[in-house]
Design an enzyme around this catalytic site. Structure first.
Site, PDB file in Angstrom:
ATOM      1  N   THR A  32      10.426  37.242 -10.753  1.00 17.33           N
ATOM      2  CA  THR A  32      10.433  37.840  -9.421  1.00 17.33           C
ATOM      3  C   THR A  32       9.108  37.547  -8.727  1.00 17.33           C
ATOM      4  OG1 THR A  32      11.968  39.588  -9.961  1.00 17.33           O
ATOM      5  CG2 THR A  32      10.320  40.133  -8.316  1.00 17.33           C
ATOM      6  N   ARG A  62      24.922  44.893  -9.351  1.00 21.68           N
ATOM      7  CA  ARG A  62      23.698  45.592  -9.760  1.00 21.68           C
ATOM      8  C   ARG A  62      22.551  45.259  -8.789  1.00 21.68           C
ATOM      9  NH1 ARG A  62      18.243  43.844 -11.018  1.00 21.68           N
ATOM     10  NH2 ARG A  62      17.358  45.328 -12.489  1.00 21.68           N
ATOM     11  N   VAL A  63      21.840  46.281  -8.362  1.00 21.45           N
ATOM     12  CA  VAL A  63      20.657  46.064  -7.534  1.00 21.45           C
ATOM     13  C   VAL A  63      19.466  46.693  -8.253  1.00 21.45           C
ATOM     14  CG1 VAL A  63      19.567  46.567  -5.317  1.00 21.45           C
ATOM     15  CG2 VAL A  63      22.010  46.027  -5.398  1.00 21.45           C
ATOM     16  N   GLY A  64      18.351  45.972  -8.295  1.00 20.20           N
ATOM     17  CA  GLY A  64      17.153  46.477  -8.970  1.00 20.20           C
ATOM     18  C   GLY A  64      16.170  47.109  -8.008  1.00 20.20           C
ATOM     19  N   THR A 119       7.044  43.898 -10.381  1.00 18.08           N
ATOM     20  CA  THR A 119       7.978  43.049 -11.131  1.00 18.08           C
ATOM     21  C   THR A 119       8.160  43.650 -12.513  1.00 18.08           C
ATOM     22  OG1 THR A 119       8.390  40.882 -12.100  1.00 18.08           O
ATOM     23  CG2 THR A 119       6.074  41.503 -11.847  1.00 18.08           C
ATOM     24  N   GLY A 120       9.399  43.625 -12.991  1.00 15.60           N
ATOM     25  CA  GLY A 120       9.642  44.179 -14.321  1.00 15.60           C
ATOM     26  C   GLY A 120      11.059  44.688 -14.430  1.00 15.60           C
ATOM     27  N   THR A 121      11.279  45.555 -15.412  1.00 17.63           N
ATOM     28  CA  THR A 121      12.608  46.125 -15.638  1.00 17.63           C
ATOM     29  C   THR A 121      12.936  47.054 -14.463  1.00 17.63           C
ATOM     30  OG1 THR A 121      11.403  47.670 -17.023  1.00 17.63           O
ATOM     31  CG2 THR A 121      12.674  45.994 -18.145  1.00 17.63           C
TER      32      THR A 121
HETATM   33  N1  ASP Z   1      12.328  43.724 -10.984  1.00 14.95           N
HETATM   34  C1  ASP Z   1      13.367  42.733 -10.925  1.00 14.95           C
HETATM   35  C2  ASP Z   1      14.712  43.392 -10.974  1.00 14.95           C
HETATM   36  O1  ASP Z   1      14.929  44.216 -11.810  1.00 14.95           O
HETATM   37  C3  ASP Z   1      13.282  41.707 -12.014  1.00 14.95           C
HETATM   38  C4  ASP Z   1      11.937  41.019 -12.198  1.00 14.95           C
HETATM   39  O2  ASP Z   1      10.904  41.584 -11.834  1.00 14.95           O
HETATM   40  O3  ASP Z   1      11.886  39.867 -12.692  1.00 14.95           O
HETATM   41  O4  ASP Z   1      15.559  43.074 -10.190  1.00 14.95           O
END
Ligand code: ASP
Length: 325
Positions: free
Chosen positions: A192, A220-222, A243-245
């Protein structure tokens, strides 16, 4: 006030052993080129918003990162891209989610902020809005690279039930099952993207863009398009791109939490960002990092993974880029 921009290209288990010298150089060159482009916008008197939009547009166009061209694939081998921007001076913001044919989702997010009375458009409505705005549309195949197709095939073969954070097989969002011990593969080194900046007038801005996580369920939306989770800017405190989970960043309202700690507790940027990334997110197994600048031009780039593609540059100084700790 010396303007400054910081960018990221994702965080995760970026294993030094698995990264060839040429690949590492490719990433460093891309990060440096894009920090310098952002510095140039700021040096020419451009706003923080212009600088972060331009940096993220370039990151989206670069196939090394998980946004725009080179974005990861859903479980149905489709693309669903998310992006957001926020202006710290006015608290205006715009975002799009689940777009599959807008070449630069970050430009759509910016138009949502500037040209609509709403904050977030999703799916077909977001695409229709982008079309009305005259933004460039592409065939969804434009986003797909061979590396992404192989990545999806591997994840589906080895962990059919899991959705995998780009470049970190251990950070699986897997229906409550424990994550496997080993990273799924050695070549997940994409991520990301995001940018944060403060300009000569002391205005802050943030931008984030992503393809999401590999093999994510359709729909799914993050955190990336959600203001307060993956993106936030407020001139009183800071600008953040995460950026992350994504699920964990949403649950922690991570980006806003950094700002709130500064505002309510009087913490410094470094203290607040470190607390959220290294103390709070780990309590719910949240993996990743964020980039942050404050109104005084301080920069913080904390992450709780092995590495994070990152860089920053003040106007008049050399860009600094890094991958590992
Ligand atoms: N944060 C992003 C998501 O969950 C993924 C990522 O940071 O690579 O959509």
């Amino acid at each position: 006030m010396t303007p400054v921009i910081a960018i990221h290209g994702g965080a995760g288990a970026i294993s030094r052993a698995d990264m060839s010298a040429e690949k590492e150089q490719e990433y460093q060159q891309a990060l440096r080129r894009i920090v310098e482009a952002g510095q140039a916008v700021l040096a020419a008197g451009g706003s923080a918003m212009d600088a972060v939009t331009e940096a993220v547009r370039l990151l989206e166009d670069c196939p090394l990162f998980n946004a725009g061209h080179g974005a990861v694939l859903t479980s149905a081998a489709t693309h669903e891209l998310d992006a957001s921007v926020m202006d710290g001076a006015t608290l205006r913001t715009g975002a799009v989610a689940m777009v599959d044919c807008v070449r630069n989702p970050i430009l759509a997010a910016r138009r949502v902020m500037e040209q609509s009375k709403h904050v977030l458009f999703v799916g077909e409505g977001a695409v229709a809005f982008a079309r009305e705005q005259g933004l460039e549309l592409v065939d969804p195949s434009y986003f797909t690279t061979e590396a992404r197709r192989q990545q999806l095939e591997r994840v589906q073969r080895e962990h059919p039930d899991a959705a995998v954070l780009d470049h970190d097989g251990q950070a699986i969002v897997s229906r409550g099952q424990p994550a496997p011990a080993d990273p799924l593969d050695a070549d997940r080194k994409f991520g990301t993207v995001g940018a944060v900046a403060v300009d000569a007038r002391g205005n802050l801005a943030a931008a984030t863009s992503t393809g999401g996580i590999t093999n994510k369920q359709v729909g799914r939306v993050g955190d990336s398009p959600l203001i307060g989770a993956g993106c936030y800017a407020n001139n009183r405190t800071c600008a953040i791109s995460a950026t992350g989970t994504g699920e964990m960043f949403i649950r922690m309202v991570a980006a806003y939490d950094v700002s709130a700690r500064m505002e309510y507790l009087g913490e410094s940027l470094a203290q607040a960002a470190d607390c959220v990334v290294n103390k709070k997110l780990p309590t719910i197994d949240g993996k990743g990092g964020l980039i942050a600048v404050d109104a005084q031009g301080n920069v913080a780039l904390p992450f709780n993974t092995e590495g994070m593609y990152r860089g920053y540059g003040r106007v008049g100084e050399d860009a600094v880029v890094a991958i590992y700790r």
